[in-house]
Design an enzyme around this catalytic site. Structure first.
Site, PDB file in Angstrom:
ATOM      1  N   HIS A  21       0.883  -1.179   0.000  1.00  0.00           N
ATOM      2  CA  HIS A  21       0.000   0.000   0.000  1.00  0.00           C
ATOM      3  C   HIS A  21       0.913   1.219   0.000  1.00  0.00           C
ATOM      4  CE1 HIS A  21      -4.030   1.574   0.473  1.00  0.00           C
ATOM      5  NE2 HIS A  21      -3.640   2.357   1.468  1.00  0.00           N
ATOM      6  N   LYS A  67     -11.082  11.338  12.141  1.00  0.00           N
ATOM      7  CA  LYS A  67     -10.511  10.039  12.536  1.00  0.00           C
ATOM      8  C   LYS A  67     -10.602   9.980  14.046  1.00  0.00           C
ATOM      9  CE  LYS A  67      -7.351   9.536   8.690  1.00  0.00           C
ATOM     10  NZ  LYS A  67      -5.965   9.666   8.211  1.00  0.00           N
ATOM     11  N   ASP A  97      -7.002  16.482   6.646  1.00  0.00           N
ATOM     12  CA  ASP A  97      -6.849  15.183   7.313  1.00  0.00           C
ATOM     13  C   ASP A  97      -5.807  15.305   8.429  1.00  0.00           C
ATOM     14  OD1 ASP A  97      -6.720  12.591   8.116  1.00  0.00           O
ATOM     15  OD2 ASP A  97      -5.801  11.800   6.307  1.00  0.00           O
ATOM     16  N   LYS A 142      -3.913   7.431  -3.702  1.00  0.00           N
ATOM     17  CA  LYS A 142      -2.824   7.994  -2.917  1.00  0.00           C
ATOM     18  C   LYS A 142      -1.792   8.560  -3.876  1.00  0.00           C
ATOM     19  CE  LYS A 142      -3.273   7.083   1.401  1.00  0.00           C
ATOM     20  NZ  LYS A 142      -3.637   8.157   2.332  1.00  0.00           N
ATOM     21  N   GLU A 167     -14.022   5.797   4.746  1.00  0.00           N
ATOM     22  CA  GLU A 167     -13.004   4.916   4.163  1.00  0.00           C
ATOM     23  C   GLU A 167     -12.674   3.808   5.175  1.00  0.00           C
ATOM     24  OE1 GLU A 167      -9.711   7.575   3.360  1.00  0.00           O
ATOM     25  OE2 GLU A 167      -9.147   7.631   5.473  1.00  0.00           O
ATOM     26  N   GLU A 170      -7.383  15.742  -0.765  1.00  0.00           N
ATOM     27  CA  GLU A 170      -7.172  15.576   0.676  1.00  0.00           C
ATOM     28  C   GLU A 170      -5.764  16.018   1.068  1.00  0.00           C
ATOM     29  OE1 GLU A 170      -8.423  11.733   2.001  1.00  0.00           O
ATOM     30  OE2 GLU A 170      -7.242  11.796   3.834  1.00  0.00           O
ATOM     31  N   ASP A 185      -5.567  11.723  -2.266  1.00  0.00           N
ATOM     32  CA  ASP A 185      -4.965  12.087  -0.981  1.00  0.00           C
ATOM     33  C   ASP A 185      -3.479  12.342  -1.226  1.00  0.00           C
ATOM     34  OD1 ASP A 185      -4.211  12.466   1.607  1.00  0.00           O
ATOM     35  OD2 ASP A 185      -4.972  10.549   2.360  1.00  0.00           O
ATOM     36  N   LYS A 223     -10.378   6.425  -3.671  1.00  0.00           N
ATOM     37  CA  LYS A 223      -9.418   7.460  -3.302  1.00  0.00           C
ATOM     38  C   LYS A 223      -8.067   6.978  -3.789  1.00  0.00           C
ATOM     39  CE  LYS A 223      -7.497   8.555   1.208  1.00  0.00           C
ATOM     40  NZ  LYS A 223      -7.771   8.980   2.604  1.00  0.00           N
TER      41      LYS A 223
HETATM   42  C1  MUC Z   1      -4.850   8.859   5.192  1.00  0.00           C
HETATM   43  O1  MUC Z   1      -4.021   9.734   5.071  1.00  0.00           O
HETATM   44  O2  MUC Z   1      -5.990   9.115   4.865  1.00  0.00           O
HETATM   45  C2  MUC Z   1      -6.353   6.212   4.972  1.00  0.00           C
HETATM   46  C3  MUC Z   1      -6.530   5.401   3.932  1.00  0.00           C
HETATM   47  C4  MUC Z   1      -5.282   5.097   3.417  1.00  0.00           C
HETATM   48  O3  MUC Z   1      -5.042   4.397   2.465  1.00  0.00           O
HETATM   49  O4  MUC Z   1      -4.358   5.740   4.131  1.00  0.00           O
HETATM   50  C5  MUC Z   1      -4.962   6.331   5.220  1.00  0.00           C
HETATM   51  C6  MUC Z   1      -4.432   7.554   5.789  1.00  0.00           C
HETATM   52 MG    MG Z   2      -5.438  11.196   4.377  1.00  0.00          MG
END
Ligand code: MUC
Ligand code: MG
Length: 369
Positions: A18, A269, A245, A165, A323, A220, A194, A163
Site C-alpha cells: 500500500h 478520525k 486530514d 494515494k 473509508e 485531501e 490524498d 481514493k
Molecule cells: C490517510 O491519510 O488518509 C487512509 C486510507 C489510506 O489508504 O491511508 C490512510 C491515511
Molecule cells: Mg489522508
C-alpha cells in the site's frame, strides 16, 4: 474496578503493498488494548497508526509503553468513577497521546455499553443509520493494476468510490496517473486524491487545477500539517472540495480550521481526534461551521474500524461517506465473525458494546512477542 489493561501489537501482512507519500505498507501493526474489569467485563480498543512514526506522532511501540507505564496504573487506582469522570482523570494526568487515549476510551465505552445492553453508538448520541458507505483506496503504485482493482470492486459491489494515494511522484506524473484511471472508470464513479501533505502551495495550485479540470471530486491534505494559511487560500481559490486530514487533530484544531474555513471537508478520525467522543465533537464543530464530513481511517483493523463506524453512524451529514476499509486490506481475520461489508456499505452492529467477538487464539498467534 479495572483489573487489567493489556496492550498487544499484532502484525498482519497486507494483501498488496500500500503505497502512500508517507510510507509503503506491506504489514500493518495493529495496536489492540484489552481492558478487563473486576466483575468480568472485557472491553477492546485500538490505537493503530501508519508507517511507525511516518504518519503521526505516536508509534505502536510508544503507545504500548505509555499505556503499560502510565495509563494502566492510573486506571487500576481509580475507584467509583463513571466513564466521563475516568476520562477526565486521564486527561488531567496524561498529556497528548491521542491514539492511546482513543483506545482506552473505546474499551471503556465498550464495557459501559455492554453493561447497559446497548450498542456503543447509543452512548455517543444515538445512531442515525445502520450502515455507512465505504470507499476503497487504490495505492498499488501502478495505473493498470489500480484500474483492474477498481473494476473488480465495482463488479463485486464492494466499493464504487475510490481514493488515490498520490504525492510521491512529480505533480504531472501523479495527475497523469489519476486522470488515466478517471477516464476508464467514467463520470459516474467518484474519484478523490490524498496527497498526504506532499505538495508545496505552488505545486498544489498546479495539481489541483489540473485535477479539478479532469473531474476529480476532492483533494485531501495537499500541504503541510501546519500550513493552515495555504489550506485556507486553496479552499478559497478552488471549487473542488479541499479536505483536512493530518491537520485535523481533534476538537481544538477543528475549531481553528473551521474559524478560518481552511477546509471544505473534515476527515474525522477517532484516533487523531483523541477518542470517539472527541470525534463526535469534531462532527458538531463541522456541522456548525457548514463544513462537510468524511469518516477517515488510520488503516485500523476490525476493532478501530467498528468503533469508528459506531461514531460515524451518529453523524447527521456524512456527505463524503467513509473509508473504513482497513480490515479488507489485511490478510488475516482477528474476529470470530468478520465485519459485514455489502452493497458498498459496512454494517454497524446492533448488539451490545462494539458488537464484535475477538478471536484471541488468532491474535495470540499473530502478536509480537
Ligand atoms: C490517510 O491519510 O488518509 C487512509 C486510507 C489510506 O489508504 O491511508 C490512510 C491515511
Ligand atoms: Mg489522508
Amino acid at each position: 474496578m479495572y483489573k487489567s489493561i493489556e496492550t498487544l501489537l499484532v502484525e498482519i501482512p497486507t494483501i498488496r503493498p500500500h503505497k502512500m507519500a508517507v510510507a509503503t505498507m506491506q504489514t500493518q501493526t495493529l495496536v489492540l488494548v484489552k481492558v478487563t474489569t473486576d466483575d468480568g467485563f472485557i472491553g477492546w480498543g485500538e490505537a493503530t497508526t501508519i508507517g511507525g512514526l511516518g504518519y503521526g506522532d505516536e508509534s505502536p511501540e510508544s503507545v504500548k509503553t505509555n499505556i503499560d507505564t502510565y495509563f494502566a496504573p492510573l486506571l487500576k487506582n481509580l475507584k467509583g468513577l463513571n466513564v466521563a469522570q475516568t476520562l477526565k482523570q486521564i486527561k488531567r494526568h496524561i498529556n497528548g497521546n491521542r491514539f492511546a487515549k482513543c483506545a482506552i476510551q473505546t474499551a471503556l465505552l465498550d464495557i459501559q455499553a455492554q453493561r447497559l445492553g446497548l450498542p456503543v453508538s447509543e452512548l455517543l448520541g444515538g445512531r442515525l443509520r445502520d450502515s455507512v458507505p465505504v470507499l476503497w483506496v487504490l495505492a498499488s503504485g501502478d495505473t493498470d493494476k489500480d484500474i483492474a482493482e477498481a473494476q473488480k470492486m465495482i463488479a463485486t459491489k464492494r466499493h464504487n468510490i475510490f481514493k488515490l494515494k498520490i504525492g510521491s511522484r512529480a505533480v504531472e506524473a501523479d495527475v497523469e496517473h489519476v486522470l488515466a484511471i478517471k477516464k476508464v472508470l467514467g463520470t459516474d464513479v467518484s474519484i478523490r486524491v490524498d496527497v498526504n501533505r506532499a505538495w508545496s502551495e505552488l505545486e498544489a495550485i498546479k495539481g489541483i487545477q489540473l485535477l479539478q479540470d479532469g473531474g476529480i471530486d476532492l483533494i485531501e491534505q495537499p500541504c503541510a500539517i501546519d500550513n493552515i494559511d495555504a489550506m485556507q487560500r486553496l479552499t478559497r481559490r478552488f471549487d473542488i472540495a479541499i479536505m483536512a486530514d493530518e491537520s485535523l487533530m481533534g476538537p481544538n484544531s477543528a475549531y481553528q480550521l473551521a474559524k478560518r474555513h481552511a477546509a471544505s471537508v473534515f476527515a474525522v478520525k477517532v484516533a487523531q481526534s483523541g477518542g470517539l467522543i472527541e470525534g463526535c465533537e469534531v462532527n458538531k464543530i463541522a456541522q456548525l461551521a457548514g463544513i462537510d464530513l468524511y469518516g477517515g481511517t488510520m488503516l485500523e483493523g476490525s476493532v478501530g474500524t467498528i468503533a469508528s463506524a459506531h461514531a460515524f453512524s451518529t453523524f447527521e451529514n456524512l456527505a463524503y461517506g467513509t473509508e473504513l476499509f482497513g480490515p479488507l486490506l489485511l490478510t488475516e481475520e482477528i474476529l470470530k465473525n468478520p465485519l459485514q461489508y455489502q452493497n458498498f456499505e459496512l454494517t454497524v452492529p446492533n448488539t451490545a458494546g462494539l458488537g464484535i467477538e475477538l478471536d484471541e487464539d488468532k491474535i495470540d498467534q499473530l502478536r509480537r512477542r
